[in-house]
Design a protein around this motif. Structure first.
Motif, PDB file in Angstrom:
ATOM      1  N   ASP A   1     -35.709  20.042 -19.675  1.00 14.20           N
ATOM      2  CA  ASP A   1     -35.038  20.813 -20.717  1.00 14.20           C
ATOM      3  C   ASP A   1     -34.550  22.155 -20.186  1.00 14.20           C
ATOM      4  O   ASP A   1     -33.560  22.702 -20.666  1.00 14.20           O
ATOM      5  N   ILE A   2     -35.296  22.702 -19.220  1.00 14.95           N
ATOM      6  CA  ILE A   2     -34.936  23.986 -18.619  1.00 14.95           C
ATOM      7  C   ILE A   2     -35.274  23.936 -17.135  1.00 14.95           C
ATOM      8  O   ILE A   2     -36.271  23.330 -16.741  1.00 14.95           O
ATOM      9  N   ILE A   3     -34.432  24.571 -16.322  1.00 11.17           N
ATOM     10  CA  ILE A   3     -34.657  24.625 -14.881  1.00 11.17           C
ATOM     11  C   ILE A   3     -34.734  26.089 -14.477  1.00 11.17           C
ATOM     12  O   ILE A   3     -33.781  26.853 -14.677  1.00 11.17           O
ATOM     13  N   TYR A   4     -35.890  26.480 -13.938  1.00 13.55           N
ATOM     14  CA  TYR A   4     -36.054  27.805 -13.356  1.00 13.55           C
ATOM     15  C   TYR A   4     -35.923  27.665 -11.845  1.00 13.55           C
ATOM     16  O   TYR A   4     -36.726  26.982 -11.213  1.00 13.55           O
ATOM     17  N   ALA A   5     -34.924  28.296 -11.269  1.00 15.48           N
ATOM     18  CA  ALA A   5     -34.750  28.315  -9.815  1.00 15.48           C
ATOM     19  C   ALA A   5     -35.463  29.559  -9.295  1.00 15.48           C
ATOM     20  O   ALA A   5     -34.942  30.669  -9.395  1.00 15.48           O
ATOM     21  N   LEU A   6     -36.671  29.371  -8.785  1.00 17.51           N
ATOM     22  CA  LEU A   6     -37.493  30.498  -8.331  1.00 17.51           C
ATOM     23  C   LEU A   6     -36.967  31.051  -7.015  1.00 17.51           C
ATOM     24  O   LEU A   6     -36.655  30.296  -6.098  1.00 17.51           O
TER      25      LEU A   6
ATOM     26  N   VAL B   1     -41.783  28.015 -22.493  1.00 20.66           N
ATOM     27  CA  VAL B   1     -40.890  27.440 -23.503  1.00 20.66           C
ATOM     28  C   VAL B   1     -41.426  26.062 -23.855  1.00 20.66           C
ATOM     29  O   VAL B   1     -42.176  25.453 -23.092  1.00 20.66           O
ATOM     30  N   ASP B   2     -41.050  25.575 -25.010  1.00 23.82           N
ATOM     31  CA  ASP B   2     -41.410  24.209 -25.375  1.00 23.82           C
ATOM     32  C   ASP B   2     -40.510  23.252 -24.612  1.00 23.82           C
ATOM     33  O   ASP B   2     -39.349  23.554 -24.360  1.00 23.82           O
ATOM     34  N   GLY B   3     -41.050  22.110 -24.248  1.00 21.51           N
ATOM     35  CA  GLY B   3     -40.253  21.104 -23.565  1.00 21.51           C
ATOM     36  C   GLY B   3     -40.655  20.938 -22.116  1.00 21.51           C
ATOM     37  O   GLY B   3     -41.715  21.376 -21.675  1.00 21.51           O
ATOM     38  N   LYS B   4     -39.774  20.310 -21.376  1.00 19.86           N
ATOM     39  CA  LYS B   4     -40.022  19.989 -19.967  1.00 19.86           C
ATOM     40  C   LYS B   4     -39.349  21.039 -19.084  1.00 19.86           C
ATOM     41  O   LYS B   4     -38.138  21.212 -19.123  1.00 19.86           O
ATOM     42  N   ILE B   5     -40.166  21.729 -18.275  1.00 14.98           N
ATOM     43  CA  ILE B   5     -39.690  22.782 -17.384  1.00 14.98           C
ATOM     44  C   ILE B   5     -39.701  22.262 -15.947  1.00 14.98           C
ATOM     45  O   ILE B   5     -40.698  21.708 -15.493  1.00 14.98           O
ATOM     46  N   MET B   6     -38.595  22.467 -15.232  1.00 16.03           N
ATOM     47  CA  MET B   6     -38.569  22.185 -13.802  1.00 16.03           C
ATOM     48  C   MET B   6     -38.570  23.516 -13.061  1.00 16.03           C
ATOM     49  O   MET B   6     -37.703  24.360 -13.293  1.00 16.03           O
ATOM     50  N   LEU B   7     -39.575  23.701 -12.211  1.00 13.17           N
ATOM     51  CA  LEU B   7     -39.609  24.855 -11.320  1.00 13.17           C
ATOM     52  C   LEU B   7     -39.010  24.401  -9.996  1.00 13.17           C
ATOM     53  O   LEU B   7     -39.600  23.592  -9.279  1.00 13.17           O
ATOM     54  N   LEU B   8     -37.843  24.905  -9.679  1.00 17.18           N
ATOM     55  CA  LEU B   8     -37.136  24.544  -8.465  1.00 17.18           C
ATOM     56  C   LEU B   8     -37.399  25.631  -7.433  1.00 17.18           C
ATOM     57  O   LEU B   8     -37.080  26.801  -7.660  1.00 17.18           O
ATOM     58  N   VAL B   9     -38.020  25.252  -6.325  1.00 13.94           N
ATOM     59  CA  VAL B   9     -38.439  26.204  -5.291  1.00 13.94           C
ATOM     60  C   VAL B   9     -37.666  25.904  -4.021  1.00 13.94           C
ATOM     61  O   VAL B   9     -37.560  24.743  -3.613  1.00 13.94           O
TER      62      VAL B   9
END
Length: 142
Positions: free
Chosen positions: A74-79, A92-100
């Protein structure tokens, strides 16, 4: 809230294993590799062995678009490194992708899928493994 960890552009075996250890150490069962090459690709068996020992699994994709298409976050955080263009991660609610980034570099805008948020977990340049560990701590707790 579901959290996915995806390491992009990984060529170092020690970096690949450290990111996986942090991921599995926080209780996540799935570690995702995107665009793995060089020594990391040649010794990916070491990662599968670590995953087996820690009760996890590994997914490997050729590019970010494939991973996003299959996993549907649902959301992508590009760290990355904190700067004026990055925002702190938040729950946040939902599916979070932490992109490293596997090479401790910042993501270029053309590498990221639409809607990805350039972000950081802490306002210090502590490398991708440190950013991942703090992000997981903030999202999942101790």
């Amino acid at each position: 809230m579901e959290v996915l960890v995806a390491a992009y552009n990984v060529s170092s075996v020690p970096k690949m294993l450290e990111l996986a250890k942090v991921t599995y150490g926080f209780g996540l069962k799935r570690f995702i590799l995107i665009k793995v090459f060089g020594a990391a690709a040649q010794q990916i068996g070491d990662l599968f062995k670590l995953a087996f020992k820690m009760g996890g699994e590994v997914l490997v994709f050729n590019d970010i678009a494939d991973a996003v298409d299959i996993l549907k976050p649902d959301i992508i955080y590009a760290l990355g490194r904190p700067d004026r263009d990055t925002k702190p991660i938040e729950k946040v609610d939902g599916k979070i992708m932490l992109l490293v980034h596997g090479a401790d570099l910042s993501f270029s805008p053309r590498e990221l899928p639409p809607g990805a948020i350039m972000s950081h977990a802490v306002a210090k340049d502590i490398g991708s493994t440190g950013q991942l560990a703090i992000a997981l701590y903030r999202l999942l707790g101790a």
